[in-house]
Scaffold this motif. Structure first.
Motif, PDB file in Angstrom:
ATOM      1  N   GLU A 203       0.817  -1.200   0.000  1.00 49.95           N
ATOM      2  CA  GLU A 203       0.000   0.000   0.000  1.00 49.95           C
ATOM      3  C   GLU A 203       0.858   1.261   0.000  1.00 49.95           C
ATOM      4  O   GLU A 203       1.935   1.302   0.588  1.00 49.95           O
ATOM      5  CB  GLU A 203      -0.929   0.012   1.231  1.00 49.95           C
ATOM      6  N   ASN A 204       0.370   2.285  -0.672  1.00 44.37           N
ATOM      7  CA  ASN A 204       0.954   3.638  -0.640  1.00 44.37           C
ATOM      8  C   ASN A 204       2.422   3.687  -1.055  1.00 44.37           C
ATOM      9  O   ASN A 204       3.181   4.524  -0.571  1.00 44.37           O
ATOM     10  CB  ASN A 204       0.800   4.249   0.761  1.00 44.37           C
TER      11      ASN A 204
ATOM     12  N   HIS B 253      -3.017  -6.495  -8.285  1.00 38.84           N
ATOM     13  CA  HIS B 253      -3.124  -6.468  -6.817  1.00 38.84           C
ATOM     14  C   HIS B 253      -2.605  -7.740  -6.143  1.00 38.84           C
ATOM     15  O   HIS B 253      -1.846  -7.657  -5.184  1.00 38.84           O
ATOM     16  CB  HIS B 253      -4.582  -6.222  -6.410  1.00 38.84           C
TER      17      HIS B 253
END
Length: 277
Positions: free
Chosen positions: A231-232, A257
Motif C-alpha cells: 500500500e501507498n 493487486h
C-alpha cells in the motif's frame, strides 16, 4: 486453493519455452581439450537463451538498450514516471555508499547534482541452469522496463524480477518483512547508472517490492505462495542492479493487486521457494 494447479497448467501451456541443445557442446564435453579450444564459440548465446561457460570463467549481467534521451536524474523521473525517485536515491546513497562519510548529506547531493546518468530498457541476467546435467550452464533471463515507451508496438514493459534483500541496506525501511529465502519479487521501474566525479560507476534499479501473503514456504508439493501489492508505495526503493536475480513468474489472481508465485517454472525457483522439499 484446489484450482491453483489447473491455473498453473493453463498458464504454462500459454507461456511454454522451446529448449534446444547444441550438438557442438555435446561433442566438446566428451573431451576437455576440445572444449577449451572452442571456448569462444561455446560461450555464445543459444537460440534457447542458454550459455555454457568453461569452469572458473566468470559470468556477468549486461545492461542493454541504452536510452539516448536520458542524461540526468530529471530525465529518469520523467521518462520512467517515478516522481519520488530523488528521495529514493538519497536514501539508497546514504545507506549504501556514504554510510561512513563525515558529511553524508553533502556527498549525496554532490553525486546527484554532478553525476553522469545513463538509463537502459533491459538487463540480461545469467541464472544457473538446474534443469540440465550440464555443468556451468546458465539460462539468460531478460528483465525489461521501458518507462513510457511502448514495447514492440504494445504497451510499456515493467517486468517483475527477484530482488535479493541482503545486498541492499534496507533495514527498517519495509518493517517486518517475510521473504522467499531472502528474496522478494519486485516490479522493475527503471534501470540506470550513476557515475561520480571520481569516475566510480554505480549500477542501480528502482523497484516496487511486493509483499508475501501468509507463510512464504508452500505447504507440501501442492502448495503455492501468494504476494500482493504494498500500500501507498511503501515497497518503492532503489537497489543495486546486481541484487536482481532473474525473472519472477507471477500468475494474476487479481490483476494489479494479488498474484500466485509460480514455483514450478524451473528447479531453481522450486528449490528457493519450497526450501528443497
Amino acid at each position: 486453493m484446489d484450482a491453483i494447479p489447473q491455473i498453473i497448467q493453463g498458464y504454462m501451456q500459454e507461456h511454454s519455452f522451446a529448449m534446444k541443445e547444441l550438438n557442438m557442446e555435446a561433442w566438446a564435453n566428451l573431451e576437455p581439450s576440445i572444449k577449451e579450444r572452442l571456448k569462444g564459440v561455446l560461450s555464445r548465446k543459444r537460440n534457447s537463451g542458454i550459455i555454457s561457460k568453461v569452469h572458473g570463467e566468470e559470468v556477468y549481467m549486461q545492461l542493454q538498450e541504452k536510452r539516448s534521451d536520458v542524461t540526468k536524474i530529471d530525465h529518469v523521473v520523467e521518462e520512467f514516471q517515478i516522481p519520488n525517485l530523488y528521495e529514493h536515491i538519497r536514501v539508497f546513497l546514504r545507506n549504501n555508499i556514504y554510510s561512513k562519510s563525515t558529511a553524508p548529506e553533502s556527498d549525496v547531493e554532490n553525486l546527484m547534482n554532478a553525476g553522469e546518468v545513463e538509463a537502459f530498457n533491459s538487463v540480461e541476467i545469467p541464472v544457473p541452469e538446474q534443469d540440465t546435467s550440464e555443468q556451468n550452464a546458465y539460462i539468460l533471463h531478460h528483465l525489461r522496463c521501458t518507462g513510457k515507451r511502448a514495447w514492440r508496438g504494445r504497451e510499456a514493459r515493467h517486468d517483475v524480477g527477484w530482488v535479493r534483500l541482503a545486498q541492499n541496506k534496507i533495514q527498517g525501511m519495509l518493517g517486518r518483512t517475510e521473504s522467499f529465502s531472502g528474496r522478494l519479487p519486485g516490479q522493475v521501474n527503471a534501470m540506470f547508472t550513476l557515475r561520480g566525479q571520481n569516475r566510480q560507476l554505480y549500477r542501480l534499479a528502482h523497484v516496487s517490492l511486493l509483499q508475501v501473503i501468509g507463510n512464504p514456504t508452500p505447504k507440501g508439493p501442492e502448495g503455492m505462495a501468494c504476494v500482493k501489492k504494498r500500500e501507498n508505495g511503501t515497497g518503492d526503493i532503489v537497489v543495486w542492479l546486481r541484487s536482481l536475480e532473474g525473472t519472477a513468474h507471477l500468475i494474476p489472481l487479481e490483476p494489479g493487486h494479488r498474484w500466485i508465485v509460480n514455483n514450478r517454472i524451473d528447479y531453481h525457483t522450486w528449490n528457493e521457494l519450497n526450501d528443497g522439499l
